[in-house]
Design an enzyme around this catalytic site. Structure first.
Site, short mmCIF file in Angstrom:
data_model
loop_
_atom_site.label_atom_id
_atom_site.label_comp_id
_atom_site.label_asym_id
_atom_site.label_seq_id
_atom_site.Cartn_x
_atom_site.Cartn_y
_atom_site.Cartn_z
CB SER A 1 12.08 1.23 -7.93
OG SER A 1 10.91 1.99 -7.83
CG ASP B 1 6.98 -4.86 -1.95
OD1 ASP B 1 6.45 -5.95 -2.16
OD2 ASP B 1 6.43 -3.78 -2.18
C1 GLA Z 1 2.70 -3.59 -2.31
C2 GLA Z 1 3.16 -3.58 -0.85
C3 GLA Z 1 3.36 -5.00 -0.33
C4 GLA Z 1 2.15 -5.87 -0.61
C5 GLA Z 1 1.70 -5.74 -2.06
C6 GLA Z 1 0.42 -6.47 -2.33
O1 GLA Z 1 3.72 -4.08 -3.13
O2 GLA Z 1 4.36 -2.85 -0.72
O3 GLA Z 1 3.65 -4.95 1.06
O4 GLA Z 1 1.10 -5.58 0.27
O5 GLA Z 1 1.54 -4.38 -2.44
O6 GLA Z 1 0.56 -7.83 -2.20
#
Ligand code: GLA
Length: 389
Positions: free
Chosen positions: A129, A175
């Site tokens: 989010s 993300d």
């Molecule tokens: C979180 C982080 C990502 C990634 C994941 C694990 O979502 O924001 O950048 O490192 O953990 O894969």
């Protein structure tokens, strides 16, 4: 949705004239976990759930933020003359961090704006989010102020920069990248060493992707995340004394085995082993998907979970319960923890005819063992952040 947002917008900010509507998705990662800050590959996709935003420029230098989900915070007012982080702003530090990051990159705004958001990504579920809100804000700024110099990958990088430097979480790029560059019915095969990427159509004949929300989020998530990052960085540094690499993602398992003793610390060696193996698994999984070998894809998802549980140690009891239950249901092709860890969600590929059993069996057993209900969502893979109207 539009009507609800615009009615509230008019109520808070006078009229709904010239208001523009935007949407930014959440994401789920199918495989490639904790590889994005190790120069490895990831394989996430954007969801059709996400964050809606309505926004309009103002004449003065004020910015107003309002969340229809967290309405008890009221309208958060910030001046363009003081873009500093404030605890009292709470959630609004995410969009504010993006305004700040634009300024850091030399894009300063002369006039402020009014903004209102509403989202349907379950809170604290690990479905991004915050990245959704960051990229949403980037899209809004580019559109409202006619900024033509930034593409979607730039907006992902700005979102990550603001999260790292304004909101204090040292996350990787996965993300924001998935949220910015998502494509309907496709996952994104991203090489985080140079941000090159390819879309891979998700074709799962007779099966669906199901997200199961454990509805737990253990504290210390950020500090544990940052510790894992540091352990990988230390392992890399040691390995670089004997082999010419830029990141753990440059190694295959054989080379890693050959040189691993130089790491000299059992815990850091396990962390690095995960990063190397997970990257190799991700490359193989995408090839399997492209070859229509869904069962191999599922096996690699299961191996990913075992590695995250035992070597990277970012799972937790509740998530392991969900995954163990899933593995025992006929028709489950693969199941694993997804996202940063320590709670949040699992992602599973389940044959159509097994979905009802999956939800009933896991739902009941999880509630009995853990004391609260899990939630299930059938994934629809959607497009990246954009203006809607
Ligand atoms: C979180 C982080 C990502 C990634 C994941 C694990 O979502 O924001 O950048 O490192 O953990 O894969």
């Amino acid at each position: 949705m539009k009507e609800k947002l615009f009615t509230k917008f008019a109520e808070l900010y006078g009229t709904a004239e010239d208001v523009r509507l935007y949407f930014s998705p959440g994401r789920v990662n199918l495989i490639g976990e904790h590889t994005d800050y190790n120069g490895g590959h990831v394989f996430p996709c954007a969801l059709t759930i996400g964050t809606y935003g309505a926004a309009r420029r103002r004449e003065d230098r004020l910015i107003h933020f309002y969340s229809m989900n967290l309405n008890h915070f009221g309208v958060v007012e910030v001046s363009l003359d003081d873009l500093s982080y404030q605890d009292a702003y709470n959630w609004a530090n995410y969009p504010l961090g993006v305004v700040w990051a634009f300024a850091q990159k030399g894009i300063t705004l002369e006039q402020g704006f009014d903004m209102i958001i509403w989202g349907n990504i379950p809170n604290g579920s690990g479905l991004s989010s915050s990245a959704s809100l960051e990229v949403l804000t980037g899209v809004i700024l580019c559109d409202l102020y006619d900024i033509k110099t930034l593409n979607m990958t730039d907006l992902a990088l700005i979102g990550q920069y603001s999260e790292n430097n304004f909101n204090g979480c040292n996350c990787g790029i996965m993300d924001q990248f998935a949220v910015a560059n998502g494509k309907k019915d496709n996952a994104i095969f991203l090489d985080t060493s140079d941000l090159s990427f390819e879309y891979a159509p998700i074709v799962l004949d007779g099966a669906k992707i199901i997200i199961t929300n454990s509805k737990v989020k253990h504290s210390l998530v950020d500090s544990a995340y940052n510790t894992r990052r540091q352990e990988c960085a230390d392992a890399l540094k040691a390995l670089q004394t004997v082999v010419d690499i830029n990141g753990l993602g440059d190694l295959d398992m054989e080379t890693f085995e050959k040189y691993k003793s130089v790491i000299g610390d059992a815990v850091k060696e396990k962390r690095a082993k995960h990063a190397v193996a997970e990257n190799q698994r991700t490359i193989e999984a995408v090839a399997a998907l492209r070859a229509n070998d869904i069962s191999r894809f599922g096996e690699l998802m299961n191996q990913s979970h075992i590695s995250l549980r035992d070597d990277y140690e970012v799972s937790c009891e509740e998530i392991d319960i969900l995954v163990d239950l899933a593995w025992n249901i006929p028709g489950v092709i693969g199941s694993r923890i997804t996202g940063g860890g320590f709670g949040g969600c699992t992602v599973s590929i389940v044959k159509d005819e097994a979905i009802d059993t999956f939800i009933e069996t896991i739902g009941q057993a999880y509630a009995e063992k853990v004391g609260h209900e899990a939630e299930f969502y059938t994934v629809k893979v959607g497009d990246g952040a954009r203006r809607l109207s």
